[in-house]
Scaffold this active site. Structure first.
Site, PDB file in Angstrom:
ATOM      1  N   GLY A  10       3.739 -40.091  17.385  1.00  0.00           N
ATOM      2  CA  GLY A  10       3.389 -39.454  18.368  1.00  0.00           C
ATOM      3  C   GLY A  10       4.096 -39.514  19.480  1.00  0.00           C
ATOM      4  O   GLY A  10       5.162 -39.924  19.492  1.00  0.00           O
ATOM      5  N   PRO A  11       3.804 -38.472  20.466  1.00  0.00           N
ATOM      6  CA  PRO A  11       4.445 -38.339  21.786  1.00  0.00           C
ATOM      7  C   PRO A  11       4.310 -39.617  22.681  1.00  0.00           C
ATOM      8  O   PRO A  11       3.685 -40.585  22.098  1.00  0.00           O
ATOM      9  CB  PRO A  11       3.825 -37.215  22.251  1.00  0.00           C
ATOM     10  N   MET A  12       4.925 -39.585  23.676  1.00  0.00           N
ATOM     11  CA  MET A  12       4.848 -40.662  24.746  1.00  0.00           C
ATOM     12  C   MET A  12       3.435 -40.794  25.005  1.00  0.00           C
ATOM     13  O   MET A  12       2.657 -39.726  25.129  1.00  0.00           O
ATOM     14  CB  MET A  12       5.823 -40.305  26.021  1.00  0.00           C
ATOM     15  N   GLU A  84       9.359 -48.782  18.372  1.00  0.00           N
ATOM     16  CA  GLU A  84      10.453 -47.821  18.780  1.00  0.00           C
ATOM     17  C   GLU A  84      11.639 -47.538  17.849  1.00  0.00           C
ATOM     18  O   GLU A  84      12.852 -47.735  18.198  1.00  0.00           O
ATOM     19  CB  GLU A  84      11.123 -48.444  20.251  1.00  0.00           C
ATOM     20  N   CYS A 173       0.792 -30.922  25.340  1.00  0.00           N
ATOM     21  CA  CYS A 173       0.294 -29.922  24.147  1.00  0.00           C
ATOM     22  C   CYS A 173       1.465 -28.921  23.940  1.00  0.00           C
ATOM     23  O   CYS A 173       2.206 -28.677  25.002  1.00  0.00           O
ATOM     24  CB  CYS A 173      -1.126 -29.386  24.167  1.00  0.00           C
TER      25      CYS A 173
END
Length: 196
Positions: A10-12, A84, A173
């Site tokens: 997923g993103p940060m 990570e 988004c």
């Protein structure tokens, strides 16, 4: 019986590391032997610790590259946790396959895409190998909806490998990402992002 590979992406600020550490806690409560690895490149919270943006942490083995994990894997373990993964070389995939063949469960967490929406190669290869994929979303930094799937770089620099936190990246988004790209906002954007 072979092990199972779970990949969390997923993103940060989407809670990837929180989810990884939750799985680790389950194994520890079950008195299982575990190892947690992190890339030496990531020293945001210390050398031998994995910490979430919200402060949850666990001791980890910091390694420069994938093969540096091997000496630590000589003893039998029940599960291996790797945070990570986007910062590791693609030899990580070979090591993960070996662990799975040795009946070791493996849990990996990391970004699936760069802030330019390019896939991270090692993450992409692990996703192809995964038994289970957990795709996390974050709260969009701009519109406030829980639909952020992208990371956007707000600091100077074009490097796609650039370790950082809220001083460099926000989660957005797709609509807000496209709006930022059209406006050409980068370092001029200011704001804070809390959470994991």
């Amino acid at each position: 019986m072979s092990g199972k590979l779970t990949v969390i992406v997923g993103p940060m600020y989407s809670g990837k590391t929180t989810e990884l550490l939750s799985f680790l806690e389950i194994y520890k409560l079950g008195r299982k032997k575990t190892l947690l690895f992190k890339p030496a490149l990531d020293v945001r919270y210390g050398v031998d610790v994995v910490r979430t943006h919200s402060g949850l942490e666990a001791q980890a083995v910091s390694v420069e590259c994938s093969k540096d994990m091997l000496p630590h894997l000589r003893e039998k373990v029940d599960a291996v946790f790797i945070d990570e993964v986007q910062f590791f070389d693609k030899d990580l995939v070979r090591i993960v396959r070996k662990l799975l063949d040795e009946n070791v469960n493996v849990f990996c967490a990391g970004l699936d895409m760069t802030f330019k929406q390019n896939p991270f190669e090692t993450t992409m290869l692990l996703l192809a190998l995964a038994d289970e994929v957990i795709k996390k979303k974050a709260v969009c930094h701009l519109c406030g909806e829980h639909n952020a799937t992208l990371s956007y770089k707000i600091s100077d620099g074009d490097a796609e490998i650039d370790v950082g936190g809220k001083e460099k990246y926000i989660a957005v988004c797709r609509d807000c990402y496209n709006s930022l790209v059209v406006k050409g906002l980068g370092t001029s954007f200011s704001g804070s992002n809390e959470g994991d």
